[in-house]
Enzyme design. Structure first.
Site, mmCIF file in Angstrom:
data_model
loop_
_atom_site.group_PDB
_atom_site.id
_atom_site.type_symbol
_atom_site.label_atom_id
_atom_site.label_comp_id
_atom_site.label_asym_id
_atom_site.label_seq_id
_atom_site.Cartn_x
_atom_site.Cartn_y
_atom_site.Cartn_z
ATOM 1 N N HIS A 56 0.821 -1.217 0.000
ATOM 2 C CA HIS A 56 0.000 0.000 0.000
ATOM 3 C C HIS A 56 0.855 1.267 0.000
ATOM 4 C CE1 HIS A 56 -3.723 -2.286 0.672
ATOM 5 N NE2 HIS A 56 -3.027 -3.002 1.534
ATOM 6 N N ASN A 130 -10.149 -3.499 2.321
ATOM 7 C CA ASN A 130 -9.876 -3.363 0.889
ATOM 8 C C ASN A 130 -11.165 -3.053 0.140
ATOM 9 O OD1 ASN A 130 -7.041 -3.881 0.808
ATOM 10 N ND2 ASN A 130 -7.418 -6.074 1.029
#
Length: 487
Positions: A56, A130
């Site tokens: 990320h 997510n």
């Protein structure tokens, strides 16, 4: 060269007995701290990149607020920020790709991180999920290995389809997630036009001490829109920050994106008799069995003033709970409870929660002192407990609700290996004919980069167990024999 009959070892050379399943207290118990191999893998993994996030790394962020719209939610949880209809809580969100580095393109086929920090009156609550309801693996002990396959080959430093599909073809639990990833949803049109999920199962506890299991769903109010792969590829080369700019401009122009938070609630006693293990993050709960219940609305209405201070230094951990929200025995969640906070301690320091973007809106009172970049060392106040000088006391009513565990401490696998029925339902019952055809093409395009025929054959056999049509269509695109039908 691979040495046959060589043993996998820890960093100190000790043989590893099980590298697929972490040690838990029985089949459904929590992960045990005594699993030093798991701790070593996760701790080492968090320290492999300096200083950007290991995963990320590329992301965008925004400030906003969350407002409760359903007064009945207080029946399920004593969490104060959900206690009253109309109650508003400030929050910050970070939306990100998973595998790419800081300079990577926004419009690649990749899951998107969906991390929300609620600045509640009882401290910070982080929901770290997510844009998909499931994940590739279901035990944290496999997470470092999985992410290694998404990064770069240690020799060439190039992305390698062989690594990716070798791991997936040897990990059939990935089938559900990779089906979503290679569907139209694999490339959202913008960050505003995608759903968000807590992904894991969590526990809610109400004021009476009753508990239930819960899954979070953030439904985009802008509607779901996805991007054609060819358009995405073109934008990736011409405008790699497309998603970040779109989000920033929308907020700057007053077009504030919003999501409606809904939850699925499962009675605690249903967990052991449900069709699928409710703590297996590679599975979803049927909406027919557990319908979505509206909770509130999240609106993003303010851009960061400084990207580094607010987006890059933001630190989210699924272990940042508030009273009324607790962990479940989900093995991926159990590993993340340690790994995320540890990553932040390594990346931005032991006092990362003192940074303004991470600092709670309530006063912090404890006996922790010192460390790099500590803003306040407590002055002359004592730094131990119990003591005779301050009045800090435990809040007995906010203890985690007790739960029973049983069984032998062992590396225990999940007891259900049905990795095929849910992706089959997704393909046959959710996707239309055109969506299925695009899925088959996307799978084939990605698999075309695999040089090892054994990997392709192994993956096609898994596809056949999902649906014969899937395997046959992908094999046809690849111009190879379908191993399930070849004589």
């Amino acid at each position: 060269m691979i040495e046959h009959n060589s043993k996998l070892t820890t960093s100190t050379g000790a043989p590893v007995g099980d590298n697929q399943n972490s040690i838990t207290a029985g089949q459904h118990g929590p992960t045990l701290l005594q699993d030093v191999h798991l701790i070593e893998k996760l701790a080492h993994f968090n320290r492999e990149r300096v200083p950007e996030r290991v995963v990320h790394a590329k992301g965008a962020g925004a400030h906003g607020h969350f407002t409760v719209t359903n007064p009945d939610i207080a029946n399920y949880t004593k969490a104060d920020f959900l206690s009253t209809e109309g109650k508003e809580t400030p929050m910050f969100i970070r939306l990100s790709t998973v595998a790419g580095e800081l300079g990577s393109a926004d419009t690649v086929r990749d899951p998107r991180g969906f991390s929300v920090k609620f600045y509640t009156d009882e401290g910070n609550y982080d929901l770290v999920g997510n844009n998909t309801p499931v994940f590739f693996i279901r035990d944290a002990i496999k997470f470092p290995d999985f992410i290694h396959t998404q990064k770069r080959d240690p020799q060439t430093n190039l992305k390698d389809a062989n690594m990716v599909w070798d791991f997936w073809s040897l990990s059939p639990e990935s089938l559900h997630q990779i089906t979503i990833l290679h569907s139209d949803r694999g490339i959202p049109a913008t960050l505003r036009h995608m759903q968000g999920y807590g992904s894991h199962t969590f526990k809610w506890v109400n004021k009476e001490g009753d508990s239930c299991w819960v899954k979070y769903h953030f439904r985009t109010d802008q509607g779901v829109k996805n991007m054609d792969p060819k358009v995405a590829e073109k934008i990736a080369g011409e405008h790699p920050d497309y998603h970040a700019e779109d989000l920033f401009n929308a907020i700057e122009e007053g077009d504030f994106p919003s999501w409606t938070l809904k939850v699925q609630i499962m009675p605690e006693e249903d967990a052991l008799q449900y069709a699928y293990d409710p703590f297996d993050i590679t599975k979803v709960w049927s909406h027919k069995d557990y319908p979505l219940i509206e909770v509130g609305k999240m609106v993003l209405d303010r851009n960061p003033e400084n990207y580094f201070a607010e987006v890059e230094q933001s630190a989210f951990s699924p272990g940042n709970f508030v009273p009324g929200v607790e962990a479940s025995p989900d093995k991926m969640l159990q590993g993340r409870l340690f790994a995320y906070a540890d990553a932040h301690r390594y990346r931005i320091g032991a006092n990362h929660n003192q940074l303004p973007i991470n600092s709670p809106k309530v006063e912090v009172k404890n006996h922790q002192r010192g460390g790099t970049m500590s803003y306040s060392n407590g002055g002359s106040a004592v730094n131990y407990e119990p003591n005779s000088y301050d009045e800090l006391k435990e809040s007995k009513e906010d203890k985690t609700k007790p739960f029973n565990v049983s069984g032998e401490a062992d590396s225990v696998a999940y007891d259900n290996d049905d990795h095929f029925s849910q992706p089959r339902q997704l393909i046959e019952e959710v996707m239309n004919v055109d969506e299925r055809q695009r899925l088959y093409k996307n799978f084939a395009d990605h698999l075309s980069g695999v040089k090892d025929e054994r990997i392709v054959e192994r993956q096609l056999k898994l596809f056949h167990r999902v649906t014969p049509e899937l395997a046959e269509a992908v094999a046809k695109h690849l111009e190879v024999k379908n191993p399930a039908t070849a004589k």
